[in-house]
Structure formats: structure tokens, C-alpha cells
Design a protein around this motif. Structure first.
Motif, PDB file in Angstrom:
ATOM      1  N   THR A   1       0.836  -1.203   0.000  1.00 28.31           N
ATOM      2  CA  THR A   1       0.000   0.000   0.000  1.00 28.31           C
ATOM      3  C   THR A   1       0.874   1.257   0.000  1.00 28.31           C
ATOM      4  O   THR A   1       2.036   1.230   0.412  1.00 28.31           O
ATOM      5  CB  THR A   1      -0.912   0.027   1.232  1.00 28.31           C
ATOM      6  N   GLU A   2       0.294   2.343  -0.447  1.00 28.01           N
ATOM      7  CA  GLU A   2       1.029   3.602  -0.492  1.00 28.01           C
ATOM      8  C   GLU A   2       1.194   4.169   0.914  1.00 28.01           C
ATOM      9  O   GLU A   2       0.241   4.242   1.687  1.00 28.01           O
ATOM     10  CB  GLU A   2       0.300   4.603  -1.384  1.00 28.01           C
ATOM     11  N   LEU A   3       2.429   4.586   1.241  1.00 23.14           N
ATOM     12  CA  LEU A   3       2.720   5.170   2.548  1.00 23.14           C
ATOM     13  C   LEU A   3       2.786   6.693   2.488  1.00 23.14           C
ATOM     14  O   LEU A   3       2.687   7.356   3.520  1.00 23.14           O
ATOM     15  CB  LEU A   3       4.047   4.623   3.088  1.00 23.14           C
ATOM     16  N   GLY A   4       2.992   7.239   1.310  1.00 21.90           N
ATOM     17  CA  GLY A   4       3.065   8.686   1.190  1.00 21.90           C
ATOM     18  C   GLY A   4       3.713   9.072  -0.128  1.00 21.90           C
ATOM     19  O   GLY A   4       4.262   8.241  -0.846  1.00 21.90           O
ATOM     20  N   ARG A   5       3.617  10.363  -0.422  1.00 25.40           N
ATOM     21  CA  ARG A   5       4.263  10.868  -1.631  1.00 25.40           C
ATOM     22  C   ARG A   5       4.661  12.313  -1.409  1.00 25.40           C
ATOM     23  O   ARG A   5       4.059  13.047  -0.628  1.00 25.40           O
ATOM     24  CB  ARG A   5       3.351  10.720  -2.848  1.00 25.40           C
ATOM     25  N   LEU A   6       5.709  12.694  -2.132  1.00 27.10           N
ATOM     26  CA  LEU A   6       6.184  14.069  -2.104  1.00 27.10           C
ATOM     27  C   LEU A   6       6.513  14.450  -3.533  1.00 27.10           C
ATOM     28  O   LEU A   6       7.407  13.852  -4.146  1.00 27.10           O
ATOM     29  CB  LEU A   6       7.419  14.208  -1.212  1.00 27.10           C
ATOM     30  N   GLY A   7       5.780  15.392  -4.056  1.00 28.41           N
ATOM     31  CA  GLY A   7       5.938  15.702  -5.469  1.00 28.41           C
ATOM     32  C   GLY A   7       5.567  14.477  -6.287  1.00 28.41           C
ATOM     33  O   GLY A   7       4.504  13.889  -6.096  1.00 28.41           O
ATOM     34  N   ASP A   8       6.481  14.095  -7.174  1.00 34.39           N
ATOM     35  CA  ASP A   8       6.226  12.907  -8.003  1.00 34.39           C
ATOM     36  C   ASP A   8       6.753  11.633  -7.369  1.00 34.39           C
ATOM     37  O   ASP A   8       6.514  10.534  -7.877  1.00 34.39           O
ATOM     38  CB  ASP A   8       6.884  13.080  -9.375  1.00 34.39           C
ATOM     39  N   LEU A   9       7.487  11.751  -6.252  1.00 38.06           N
ATOM     40  CA  LEU A   9       8.040  10.570  -5.587  1.00 38.06           C
ATOM     41  C   LEU A   9       6.935   9.865  -4.806  1.00 38.06           C
ATOM     42  O   LEU A   9       6.173  10.505  -4.077  1.00 38.06           O
ATOM     43  CB  LEU A   9       9.182  10.983  -4.662  1.00 38.06           C
ATOM     44  N   VAL A  10       6.852   8.549  -4.962  1.00 36.27           N
ATOM     45  CA  VAL A  10       5.806   7.771  -4.284  1.00 36.27           C
ATOM     46  C   VAL A  10       6.460   6.667  -3.473  1.00 36.27           C
ATOM     47  O   VAL A  10       7.283   5.900  -3.984  1.00 36.27           O
ATOM     48  CB  VAL A  10       4.813   7.149  -5.289  1.00 36.27           C
ATOM     49  N   LEU A  11       6.092   6.575  -2.199  1.00 33.39           N
ATOM     50  CA  LEU A  11       6.625   5.564  -1.290  1.00 33.39           C
ATOM     51  C   LEU A  11       5.545   4.539  -0.976  1.00 33.39           C
ATOM     52  O   LEU A  11       4.435   4.898  -0.564  1.00 33.39           O
ATOM     53  CB  LEU A  11       7.119   6.221   0.003  1.00 33.39           C
ATOM     54  N   TYR A  12       5.885   3.269  -1.177  1.00 25.34           N
ATOM     55  CA  TYR A  12       4.994   2.161  -0.842  1.00 25.34           C
ATOM     56  C   TYR A  12       5.603   1.340   0.295  1.00 25.34           C
ATOM     57  O   TYR A  12       6.740   1.599   0.721  1.00 25.34           O
ATOM     58  CB  TYR A  12       4.777   1.264  -2.055  1.00 25.34           C
TER      59      TYR A  12
END
Length: 256
Positions: free
Chosen positions: A92-103
Motif C-alpha cells: 500500500t502507499e505510505l506517502g508521496r512528495l511531489g512525483d516521488l511515491v513511497l509504498y
């Protein structure tokens, strides 16, 4: 209104005649009220027994269905758990900043970038004059770079303005990625043990059909009890006798 009353009365009379066949007197006259009452009571007793039996069988069948569904749902969940341990995917997605996406198990420098597994990955902040960077480095040295402008491009027009990021929020996200990578490291370290445990739990769940078999046995017992229920045999005998008496009286066989 009168017409409706007459139609209703005609339907009722026809229904009554079907229940108590014979002459008009047999169906309606008070002289035969006792015979009609005996036939009605015999029918009612049989209907009561049949209703009770149907209810008992319905409840037993519902319990079997409920236990089977619970068993299947438990197996489905465990099978999904095992499948996720074999192939966790990006999670699942944990967060994003700009175009960066952390799962949970991966990170992407942008929506168009390839996913980088978090296991062994390290995020490193780099300050730039106009653009800050997060370098995402894999254990083998490869990786990717996420860019975060913090000053406007003097050559860009107003229509090409972009969101600006301050250093603190980029550094915070650097920590978030590294924390997620540490979690992923612990997850991977215990993965083999978790997988073994879940596979054993699944095998035990497949064999554990105690509650389902008990419900199925109860259902079989209810059906057997209904087949030999003396109340129904007695109700059938009483109704058969009442119908026979009515036929002797009217030369017409009444319905059950």
C-alpha cells in the motif's frame, strides 16, 4: 362495491367448496359443521408438524451454510496471506512528495519511474542551488533520483510554474523512506519464518472441519428425525381417517 363483494363472495365459496366437496349443504350447512371441523383440525395438525419440520431443516441447513462459509473465508484469508508472503508486491502507499511515491515495499522517484525495492535501499538528501535531490540507491549501486525544486526557474514563464519544496520537508521524506527501508529489512529477515508459519496454519485450517462436520451431522440427524417423527405419522393417520369419513359421508374425496 356490491359487484366487488359478490366477486369476493364467489371466490370464497369456490375455495370453500374445494376444501369440503359434496353438496352445498355439506360445504356450508351447520348440520355438517362437526365433520368439517374434524377435517380442518386434522389438516391443521399436519400443517403444524410440517411447518415445524421445515423450520428445523431450514435452521440446520443455514447452520451448515454458515459454517462452510466461515471455513472457506478462513482458508481464503490464509491463502491470500501466503500468496502475499510469496510475492508482497509494492504494498500500500505510505506517502508521496511531489512525483516521488513511497509504498510498503518499494519506492518510485516519479510516476513514470521504475519501482525500486526498499530492501537494502538508502535515501540520501542532496542540497542544490535551485533543485534539492533525493538519491535512491540500491545495494548494487544502481538507483534513481527524485528532484524537488526550491527556487523558481528564471527562464520559465508564469504558465510553467511548478511547486517549490523547502529543505525540511524533503529531509523529512528522506527519513520516512529510510525508516520504511528499515521496516522492510526486518520484514525480509523474518519472511521465511512467517511463510513457514502461515503455510502450517493453512494446512491445519484445511484439515480442521470439526464445526462444519458437526453442523452437517446435525442436519442429517434433523432429516432422519423428521422422517421417523411419530407426530407426523399420527397427523397423517388422523387426516386420512378424517378424509375417509368425509368421503363416506359425501362420496367425494377431500384434498389434504
Amino acid at each position: 362495491m356490491l359487484l366487488l363483494f359478490m366477486v369476493g363472495a364467489g371466490i370464497w365459496a369456490a375455495w370453500r367448496r374445494s376444501l369440503f366437496p359434496g353438496t352445498w349443504a355439506h360445504t356450508f350447512h351447520t348440520a355438517y359443521a362437526e365433520e368439517r371441523a374434524l377435517l380442518t383440525q386434522a389438516r391443521s395438525r399436519l400443517r403444524t408438524v410440517d411447518r415445524d419440520q421445515r423450520q428445523a431443516e431450514t435452521e440446520a441447513a443455514a447452520q451448515v451454510k454458515a459454517e462452510r462459509e466461515k471455513h472457506e473465508q478462513r482458508l481464503d484469508k490464509l491463502e491470500r496471506d501466503v500468496a502475499l508472503l510469496y510475492d508482497p508486491g509494492h504494498g500500500t502507499e505510505l506517502g508521496r512528495l511531489g512525483d516521488l511515491v513511497l509504498y510498503e515495499h518499494a519506492v518510485a522517484a516519479s510516476l513514470e519511474s521504475r519501482l525500486l525495492p526498499l530492501h537494502g535501499l538508502r535515501a540520501r538528501f542532496d542540497r542544490g542551488d535551485r533543485v534539492h535531490s533525493l538519491y535512491l540507491t540500491k545495494p548494487d549501486g544502481g538507483g534513481d533520483r527524485a528532484k524537488f525544486p526550491h527556487r523558481p526557474d528564471p527562464t520559465a514563464g508564469p504558465e510553467n510554474s511548478v511547486r517549490l519544496f523547502d529543505e525540511e520537508e524533503v529531509r523529512d521524506f528522506e527519513m520516512k523512506i529510510n525508516d520504511a527501508a528499515a521496516e522492510e529489512r526486518m520484514f525480509r529477515a523474518g519472511l521465511a519464518e512467517q511463510l513457514t508459519g502461515k503455510r502450517e496454519e493453512l494446512a491445519e485450517a484445511r484439515k480442521d472441519t470439526t464445526r462444519l462436520k458437526a453442523a452437517e451431522q446435525t442436519q442429517a440427524d434433523v432429516k432422519n428425525r423428521n422422517r421417523t417423527d411419530p407426530r407426523r405419522q399420527e397427523a397423517l393417520a388422523n387426516l386420512a381417517a378424517a378424509r375417509s369419513r368425509w368421503q363416506d359421508l359425501t362420496a367425494r374425496q377431500p384434498p389434504r
